[in-house]
Design an enzyme around this catalytic site. Structure first.
Site, PDB file in Angstrom:
ATOM      1  N   SER A  95      37.370  35.848  29.128  1.00 39.24           N
ATOM      2  CA  SER A  95      35.957  36.129  29.365  1.00 39.24           C
ATOM      3  C   SER A  95      35.084  34.987  28.842  1.00 39.24           C
ATOM      4  O   SER A  95      35.271  33.842  29.245  1.00 39.24           O
ATOM      5  CB  SER A  95      35.592  37.470  28.735  1.00 39.24           C
ATOM      6  OG  SER A  95      34.311  37.894  29.134  1.00 39.24           O
ATOM      7  N   ASP A 217      37.147  43.686  39.290  1.00 39.88           N
ATOM      8  CA  ASP A 217      36.470  43.405  38.025  1.00 39.88           C
ATOM      9  C   ASP A 217      34.963  43.452  38.263  1.00 39.88           C
ATOM     10  O   ASP A 217      34.405  42.593  38.951  1.00 39.88           O
ATOM     11  CB  ASP A 217      36.895  42.023  37.517  1.00 39.88           C
ATOM     12  CG  ASP A 217      36.311  41.662  36.162  1.00 39.88           C
ATOM     13  OD1 ASP A 217      35.459  42.411  35.655  1.00 39.88           O
ATOM     14  OD2 ASP A 217      36.714  40.623  35.608  1.00 39.88           O
ATOM     15  N   HIS A 245      38.084  44.023  33.343  1.00 40.20           N
ATOM     16  CA  HIS A 245      37.786  42.693  32.818  1.00 40.20           C
ATOM     17  C   HIS A 245      38.751  42.266  31.716  1.00 40.20           C
ATOM     18  O   HIS A 245      38.652  41.139  31.216  1.00 40.20           O
ATOM     19  CB  HIS A 245      36.346  42.699  32.286  1.00 40.20           C
ATOM     20  CG  HIS A 245      35.770  41.346  32.055  1.00 40.20           C
ATOM     21  ND1 HIS A 245      35.702  40.367  33.032  1.00 40.20           N
ATOM     22  CD2 HIS A 245      35.210  40.788  30.936  1.00 40.20           C
ATOM     23  CE1 HIS A 245      35.142  39.281  32.537  1.00 40.20           C
ATOM     24  NE2 HIS A 245      34.831  39.506  31.269  1.00 40.20           N
TER      25      HIS A 245
END
Length: 266
Positions: A95, A217, A245
């Site tokens: 991320s 996602d 995610h």
């Protein structure tokens, strides 16, 4: 060894061979790699750490001045690599840490052998033809909600970020991890995460790069992965058959296999 202590760095796995550094995302800590790390440790030397302000890092080292942008976190990654002195590492960023890795590798490419970007997003805000997944108003509302009631925000957003509603224990785990973070630190890190625009930094990457996105996602839609792939010269893109995610938790076997394949090469 200030960075190693500050970021609670641990080194596990094999005593020789490729070095893989695992970097967690917003609101998480190194514990969220626990389902992937054992597979990597069989083949590589594995470096785990907590961003300052997360997990069991030295919270006294946190300052809003250093960590109000992703550059402060990128500097930490550089210092960890320099203090470990294990040679070039494969950096796996989840991320927001994917962009932290992009910044670090752009500044000090000699410290990095490869980059693996797991569910990356260089900008979460839609802009013209670019689809980041959120409008500017969406992000403003998200940050306002976080400011006014961080624990409530965590309980609402963590399951959305995680996806997999049929596996509520995953969302609960992420909620608990969020809730362990100091709200003030979380507010500053959230702004650095959701308001950063690193699209122009992608073309500066010169090390071999592998992008792994989730098939489903809501935080980083597939258009984002395609954009990152198009902007980083010579990069590879794979779509994991995963939802949410955080594929290192929802699809750890596939995530580990993708990392291993890229580190070991053809």
């Amino acid at each position: 060894m200030e960075a190693l202590k500050r970021n609670r760095v641990s080194v596990t796995g094999r005593e020789s061979g490729p070095v893989v550094m695992l970097a967690h995302g917003f609101g998480c800590d190194q514990h969220l790699w626990r389902l992937v790390a054992p597979e990597l440790e069989k083949r590589f030397r594995v470096v785990l750490f907590d961003h300052v302000g997360a997990g069991r890092s030295d919270v006294s080292a946190w300052s809003s001045e250093r960590y109000s942008t992703l550059d402060g976190y990128a500097q930490d990654v550089i210092e960890i690599c320099q203090e470990l002195d294990l040679g070039p590492v494969t950096f796996v960023g989840h991320s927001v840490s994917s962009m932290i890795g992009v910044l670090a590798a752009s500044q000090k490419p000699e410290l990095f052998d490869k980059l693996i970007l797991l569910t990356p997003s260089p900008s979460y805000i839609d802009d013209g033809d670019y689809r980041g997944g959120f409008s500017e108003q969406d992000i403003e509302e998200l940050l306002d909600s976080l400011d006014s009631n961080y624990l409530g925000w965590s309980a609402t957003m963590a399951p959305v970020i995680m996806g997999n509603p049929e596996r509520p224990e995953l969302g609960e785990e992420l909620t608990n991890t969020f809730c362990r973070m100091d709200p003030e630190i979380a507010r500053v890190f959230a702004r650095a995460t959701f308001l950063s625009d690193n699209r122009a930094d992608l073309a500066k990457v010169t090390v071999p790069t592998f992008i792994a996105q989730s098939a489903r996602d809501t935080i980083a839609p597939r258009e984002v992965g395609a954009f990152v792939h198009a902007q980083i010269p010579g990069s590879q893109l794979v779509t994991l058959d995963s939802t949410g995610h955080c594929p290192q938790l929802s699809a750890p076997k596939e995530t580990a296999e993708a990392i291993i394949a890229f580190v070991q090469g053809p």
